[in-house]
Design a protein around this motif. Structure first.
Motif, PDB file in Angstrom:
ATOM      1  N   ARG B   6       0.703  -1.074  -0.016  1.00 57.59           N
ATOM      2  CA  ARG B   6      -0.046  -0.048   0.128  1.00 57.59           C
ATOM      3  C   ARG B   6       0.995   1.190  -0.126  1.00 57.59           C
ATOM      4  O   ARG B   6       2.035   1.321   0.771  1.00 57.59           O
ATOM      5  N   LEU B   7       0.502   2.301  -0.766  1.00 58.71           N
ATOM      6  CA  LEU B   7       1.210   3.715  -0.802  1.00 58.71           C
ATOM      7  C   LEU B   7       0.349   4.452  -0.012  1.00 58.71           C
ATOM      8  O   LEU B   7      -0.895   4.676  -0.435  1.00 58.71           O
ATOM      9  N   GLN B   9      -0.121   8.107   1.731  1.00 61.29           N
ATOM     10  CA  GLN B   9       0.248   9.330   1.777  1.00 61.29           C
ATOM     11  C   GLN B   9      -0.339  10.263   2.962  1.00 61.29           C
ATOM     12  O   GLN B   9      -1.510  10.171   3.059  1.00 61.29           O
ATOM     13  N   MET B  59       5.048   9.810   2.128  1.00 60.66           N
ATOM     14  CA  MET B  59       5.053   8.834   1.094  1.00 60.66           C
ATOM     15  C   MET B  59       5.442   7.651   1.907  1.00 60.66           C
ATOM     16  O   MET B  59       6.872   7.679   2.052  1.00 60.66           O
ATOM     17  N   LEU B  61       5.585   3.133   1.516  1.00 62.15           N
ATOM     18  CA  LEU B  61       5.169   1.806   0.826  1.00 62.15           C
ATOM     19  C   LEU B  61       5.214   0.997   2.214  1.00 62.15           C
ATOM     20  O   LEU B  61       6.335   0.755   2.786  1.00 62.15           O
ATOM     21  N   MET B  67       0.030  -0.605   7.569  1.00 63.49           N
ATOM     22  CA  MET B  67      -0.532   0.747   7.113  1.00 63.49           C
ATOM     23  C   MET B  67      -1.851   1.036   7.797  1.00 63.49           C
ATOM     24  O   MET B  67      -1.849   2.012   8.583  1.00 63.49           O
ATOM     25  N   PHE B  87      -4.772   9.415   2.942  1.00 60.43           N
ATOM     26  CA  PHE B  87      -5.123   8.471   2.058  1.00 60.43           C
ATOM     27  C   PHE B  87      -4.159   7.513   1.578  1.00 60.43           C
ATOM     28  O   PHE B  87      -2.952   7.384   1.622  1.00 60.43           O
ATOM     29  N   SER B  88      -4.641   6.313   0.772  1.00 63.88           N
ATOM     30  CA  SER B  88      -3.641   5.197   0.562  1.00 63.88           C
ATOM     31  C   SER B  88      -4.239   4.815  -0.866  1.00 63.88           C
ATOM     32  O   SER B  88      -5.438   4.908  -1.303  1.00 63.88           O
ATOM     33  N   LEU B  89      -3.392   4.052  -1.406  1.00 64.46           N
ATOM     34  CA  LEU B  89      -3.454   3.528  -3.110  1.00 64.46           C
ATOM     35  C   LEU B  89      -2.721   2.081  -2.988  1.00 64.46           C
ATOM     36  O   LEU B  89      -1.925   1.684  -2.234  1.00 64.46           O
ATOM     37  N   ASN B  90      -3.358   1.391  -3.868  1.00 62.32           N
ATOM     38  CA  ASN B  90      -2.685   0.090  -4.140  1.00 62.32           C
ATOM     39  C   ASN B  90      -1.609   0.157  -4.939  1.00 62.32           C
ATOM     40  O   ASN B  90      -1.672   0.958  -6.155  1.00 62.32           O
ATOM     41  N   ALA B  91      -0.496  -0.370  -4.679  1.00 66.62           N
ATOM     42  CA  ALA B  91       0.667  -0.137  -5.342  1.00 66.62           C
ATOM     43  C   ALA B  91       1.554  -1.576  -5.537  1.00 66.62           C
ATOM     44  O   ALA B  91       1.416  -2.258  -4.684  1.00 66.62           O
ATOM     45  N   GLN B  92       2.448  -1.824  -6.571  1.00 69.66           N
ATOM     46  CA  GLN B  92       3.180  -2.766  -6.869  1.00 69.66           C
ATOM     47  C   GLN B  92       4.747  -2.364  -6.508  1.00 69.66           C
ATOM     48  O   GLN B  92       4.909  -1.551  -7.407  1.00 69.66           O
ATOM     49  N   MET B  93       5.273  -2.948  -5.654  1.00 70.84           N
ATOM     50  CA  MET B  93       6.673  -2.612  -5.403  1.00 70.84           C
ATOM     51  C   MET B  93       7.686  -3.387  -6.489  1.00 70.84           C
ATOM     52  O   MET B  93       7.383  -4.768  -6.493  1.00 70.84           O
TER      53      MET B  93
ATOM     54  N   VAL D  86      11.526   1.559  -6.365  1.00 74.95           N
ATOM     55  CA  VAL D  86      10.560   1.595  -7.744  1.00 74.95           C
ATOM     56  C   VAL D  86       9.262   0.939  -7.398  1.00 74.95           C
ATOM     57  O   VAL D  86       9.259   0.069  -6.943  1.00 74.95           O
ATOM     58  N   PHE D  87       8.233   1.785  -7.799  1.00 76.48           N
ATOM     59  CA  PHE D  87       7.001   1.033  -7.398  1.00 76.48           C
ATOM     60  C   PHE D  87       5.970   1.588  -8.537  1.00 76.48           C
ATOM     61  O   PHE D  87       6.342   2.740  -9.111  1.00 76.48           O
ATOM     62  N   SER D  88       4.922   0.912  -8.783  1.00 78.96           N
ATOM     63  CA  SER D  88       4.139   1.360  -9.738  1.00 78.96           C
ATOM     64  C   SER D  88       2.691   1.354  -9.436  1.00 78.96           C
ATOM     65  O   SER D  88       2.227   0.506  -8.343  1.00 78.96           O
TER      66      SER D  88
ATOM     67  N   ASN F  90      -7.598   5.299  -8.213  1.00 85.49           N
ATOM     68  CA  ASN F  90      -8.170   4.955  -7.269  1.00 85.49           C
ATOM     69  C   ASN F  90      -7.734   5.142  -5.847  1.00 85.49           C
ATOM     70  O   ASN F  90      -6.351   4.653  -5.433  1.00 85.49           O
ATOM     71  N   GLN F  92      -8.219   5.536  -1.129  1.00 85.03           N
ATOM     72  CA  GLN F  92      -8.930   5.058  -0.172  1.00 85.03           C
ATOM     73  C   GLN F  92      -8.551   6.511   0.888  1.00 85.03           C
ATOM     74  O   GLN F  92      -7.506   6.498   1.254  1.00 85.03           O
ATOM     75  N   HIS F  94      -8.618   8.242   4.275  1.00 82.11           N
ATOM     76  CA  HIS F  94      -8.578   7.706   5.815  1.00 82.11           C
ATOM     77  C   HIS F  94      -8.831   8.691   6.810  1.00 82.11           C
ATOM     78  O   HIS F  94      -8.877   8.419   7.856  1.00 82.11           O
TER      79      HIS F  94
END
Ligand SMILES: Nc1ncnc2c1ncn2[C@@H]1O[C@H](COP(=O)(O)O)[C@@H](O)[C@H]1O
Ligand SMILES: Nc1ncnc2c1ncn2[C@@H]1O[C@H](COP(=O)(O)O)[C@@H](O)[C@H]1O
Ligand SMILES: Nc1ncnc2c1ncn2[C@@H]1O[C@H](COP(=O)(O)O)[C@@H](O)[C@H]1O
Ligand code: NA
Ligand code: NA
Ligand code: NA
Lengths: 327, 103, 327, 103, 327, 103
Positions: B6-7, B9, B59, B61, B67, B87-93, D86-88, F90, F92, F94
């Protein structure tokens, strides 16, 4: 003394800043520039104060400091009573706002010094020490009033009582960046040898007035930007932002002239200490210690109302009042 | 090699920067990124002129669980009146060695 | 020479910065200010050096440059042997760390100059040229040691041998921003006419000491912030950060006094060249060329240990040692 | 009109900024956004005082494929010891003419 | 007058900046520094101009202003015709690009002043007023040409006619930050008492040359960075970026020497007003008012071609031409 | 307590900052975050030296509907030739009290 008095570059640059925003110019300062300029100004004034302190009369210095503390405690209490009159403003905001008026705006104070320098009027330097001293008492009063308010509120709501974390808040007040910088520079100015200080003067003294102009230009823009929030802040608070400097300035004037025996120059400076509202040291302390208050209120008042009022009206006004009062 | 994280912020006043960092420490979070931002919101204009009117954005991860712990701590603060915007977002590390370790 | 010697504004501001962080003040410099200040200082010292260079004795200048190169190669090798003793520190980190000690900290060097200026002690200006020269040899040694280590490691692991990209690394070392700026300013100072340079002096000379104070204030805070990482860095490295400047400084002192025949002032400056560790030019080169090393180690050592040690202890110490040594 | 893209964010040392930009060039990536950030992590405090202790964050909107190519290149660097974080994330691009072109 | 003429620190720092990027050094200025430096330079030149204006001959001042307006309108029209010749460049880009050449580059102008100051050549100060005046006419011409082009295009496409929002665009042109700052500082310089101004001089005058060096160093790097875009911009535009200053400079020279009767110094300055292309005031106006044009074109031309051409070639060239022309 | 929102990010020239803020005002959007960024793209290098070559990034958390309104307004501008780079993700939210209110 007419319009001439404020036709000094520092004040004119402030006016230019306000003007630029009024005509919606896109003039903008880069990030960090005003922070840098205000660091510089605090150091310069601290060094100056310290060097003078080394030659100060101890008795009068101590007396000045004590009166500074009195001013710092007194003004916010008066302010609080005014704001709470008929419950106009809620307790938390009243506490946070008035704390700003017990403390000092270094920018206004420096503009007053520039005003005296350019007009060739002499002044005592004790007010510089008083300025440093006045940074903290007001914060303590603000936190105290807020703590009392918090207790009352919690008793009303019969909820759990959250203890005010005094230790960390006082630590915050006393280690505030601008307080540390001012006192530190003052100590350095006092203990360094005059020969050593002379090497620093081109930086701290000679370019001072020009840097102040730049700073006031930016502050003029910022003040004008804040004026847009007048509507949200409401007429009561805007009026308070003009009345309070008149009260604080008058008290300062009386203290300086009658109790400390200062001349016109020194009296103007103490009046400005009383009249001005902090926008550097106190807002962080209130953000931290009175999170329930709305920063928009106190920043708008300090920067958008009282600061321009003092620079454009307060300084010449209290200068003339001081002449009249001292006779 | 990559993993889901999760990212989160967090936007808050510069003044509260150390307060938030203490929360990280408390939760054993050692890695984060931060930078100064401006903003506008309920607490008025944050134009970046003084510390008092500057914002900072954190920021991080983190794993979903970490989280949530952090959000819980931040909400305690928010209830006291502090304005943290979270707030948070789905992320891929994608940095491989950052996937092995928790936190 | 007692406490008095370090009661100069520059050093006091450094101490103020450390103090501010020790008491956990929220004092903070805006983004970019320290980068701007350090650009200014490099330009100012470069111009000064260049103007002096124009009047320098060629023979002594060349001799100084050669000794600077020797110092730059020698110190890191000694440092490397110390760190590798009983395999205390792994090869990559040892290479990266010691490279910093072969190079120079401009901030420490400038503080030493401020110390001499304020104390009214004369000094040779060749050390300024030496400072410029010393930026690169240490980087080359660092890269070389790392390349050797890399080869050994790869042979052990019997993996594929990654060739060190020498060309791009050397390019990096020689075109490092601070090197280019220093040499560039030096050349400009040397080829510009004295009349032209005079117009630049108020900026490059007169406000210099004040800007240095501001820079050291910030560096004091940064040093204190780095000290927090002591635990992670470990006692061996912290001890190294204190021992190394003593060794490097002593070598520098001997070189200056015995081989270059400098007076006390010039000897102090070369001692500081030997004692100080780069935190501007070398870290980028190591990040680039020795990515396997941990930047936290070398930054903590250079900024958190050796820098404060030199400013507060090294300068007065080597000043007194120089007096004693020269007789 | 909008289209799906990946938002890739790369946090690395200021020193490695040009190194990363060269990767972009190599892959034919001409558009990106970047800004300076501070941070803490395995490589210690990045407080932004000097180039050596400053971070930069790159933000790129790319197609999934292009992103994977970039991640692969970055990972080669990471294996050499360079610390790129690095993340996306999934993003929706709303600037119409940026949807037509690849990259 | 040979190479000597450009061996002044300001120009050498510019060359150093270009050099640093050519050898791919990682030298970098922190965010905001160039913006801060250019604010400073605009204020300093404005104050200087204002103080001079107070002593100016009214008749000649008005005549200068009128010729400045003529120059501001004339050069972009000539430029537009050149760019549109055989339809080489599309209308929108041609309009946006040429507007830059009607206006002025403060950096180039200040370098020319530095050149004269250091060489000890006297000059009239009316060109400073002319510089301020020339910021806007070119913007208006640019917007006008673009509006015409837009109409033609829309008639061709038979699409809906989008009216150009003249009011907001003119507002933008007249309230542009740099215009407001220059005029504001000029007014302040003119109405402040000489004693007050003297306190500001160490900041605005004495350190001026040094600050200019720093600014030009940064601009040198930026110019070199922009040169990379030459390929994309194309040979026509790059050629235009060199031809246009020759034309504009010649017109300026004739105006100054023949119509205003200036000496060599003043003539050089007006030639530079004609030759230089704005990169501060005009680009924002074009971004806003001619969004269809590509900023990459005009920024590359103004910063990457014309600016270095003027600093390195234009100033010495027009200096020699002026001597020859005036006789 | 948390809620779903859209994070919209707008990258545009510094020069157009006020133009975009006017759009926010028009749509009744009072809260946003912004900061300066550098970049490269079709309109060339934005290296942050002058206002004309600096970018600003706006970051807003909005409801899906509000976001679409904003995108529509921005696209009108884009059609006139202005270069706004706009994308959304997208997210979320908090911060509890930020979930209650619309906008
Ligand atoms: N809806 C939002 N979108 C983006 N940033 C926000 C939003 N609301 C608040 N912020 C940020 O959070 C800070 C504090 O918000 P507030 O507590 O509403 O004053 C503001 O200064 C903004 O930087
Ligand atoms: N978990 C994380 N969340 C956010 N930023 C991170 C995280 N880990 C590392 N970073 C960033 O990446 C940089 C390098 O990380 P590291 O390689 O761990 O030192 C740090 O300075 C941070 O700015
Ligand atoms: N694909 C992308 N990824 C990230 N940022 C972009 C991208 N394209 C454009 N930008 C940003 O948007 C700005 C304007 O883009 P452009 O209109 O292509 O010149 C650039 O300066 C970049 O900061
Ligand atoms: Na007060
Ligand atoms: Na050394
Ligand atoms: Na022109």
């Amino acid at each position: 003394m007419g319009l001439d008095a404020i036709l000094i570059p520092a004040i004119l640059f402030f006016a230019l800043g306000v003007f630029a925003k009024v005509i919606k110019s896109d003039l903008k300062f880069p990030e960090g520039l005003s922070k840098g300029l205000s660091l510089y100004l605090l150091i310069a004034i601290g060094l100056k104060g310290g060097a003078e302190l080394a030659n100060a009369e101890l008795g009068l210095a101590i007396k000045s400091i004590m009166w500074a503390i009195v001013l710092g405690f007194l003004t916010p209490i008066i302010g609080y009573m005014i704001l709470r009159f008929r419950d106009k403003i809620d307790r938390m905001n009243a506490a946070a706002i008035t704390a700003h008026y017990g403390s000092v705006s270094a920018g206004t104070f420096l503009t007053a010094i520039a005003f005296l320098d350019v007009s060739g009027i002499e002044y005592e330097t004790y007010p510089i020490i008083m300025m440093v001293v006045m940074e903290t008492p007001a914060i303590i009063i603000g936190l105290l009033l807020a703590a009392l308010a918090r207790k009352q509120l919690q008793q009303q709501e019969a909820g759990e009582t959250v203890a005010t974390p005094w230790k960390s808040l006082l630590h915050e007040a006393l280690t505030n960046g601008s307080v540390v910088l001012l006192i530190g520079a003052m100590v350095i100015g006092a203990i360094s040898s005059p020969e050593a200080m002379e090497k620093v003067y081109p930086f701290s003294h000679e370019i001072f007035m020009g840097v102040l102009c730049l700073f006031l230009l930016d502050l003029g823009m910022e003040a004008a930007r804040r004026m847009k929030a007048f509507k949200e802040v409401g007429v009561t608070l805007v009026a308070f932002g003009i009345i309070m400097p008149l009260i604080g300035g008058t008290i300062g004037m009386v203290v300086a002239a009658s109790f400390l025996g200062f001349g016109v120059g020194g009296t103007l400076l103490v009046a400005i200490l009383g009249a001005s509202a902090s926008y550097i040291a106190v807002p962080p302390a209130m953000r931290m210690g009175v999170p329930e208050a709305n920063p928009s209120y106190y920043l708008t008042l300090a920067l958008g109302v009282t600061f321009p009022f003092n620079v454009l009206v307060g300084i010449p006004l209290f200068y003339n009042l001081s002449i009249w009062y001292i006779g | 090699m990559s993993c889901e994280q999760r990212l989160i912020q967090i936007i808050t006043s510069n003044i509260l920067e150390n307060r938030v960092k203490k929360l990280f420490k408390k939760l054993g979070i050692k890695s984060f990124t931060s930078f100064g931002v401006n903003g506008e919101g309920d607490t008025g204009l944050q134009s970046g002129h003084f510390d008092a009117d500057s914002n900072v954005l954190f920021m991080l991860l983190l794993s979903e669980e970490k989280m949530l712990e952090l959000v819980e701590e931040l909400n305690k603060d928010i209830q006291k009146g502090y304005h943290h915007f979270v707030f948070s977002l789905n992320a891929q590390m994608h940095t491989p060695y950052k996937c092995k370790s928790e936190v």
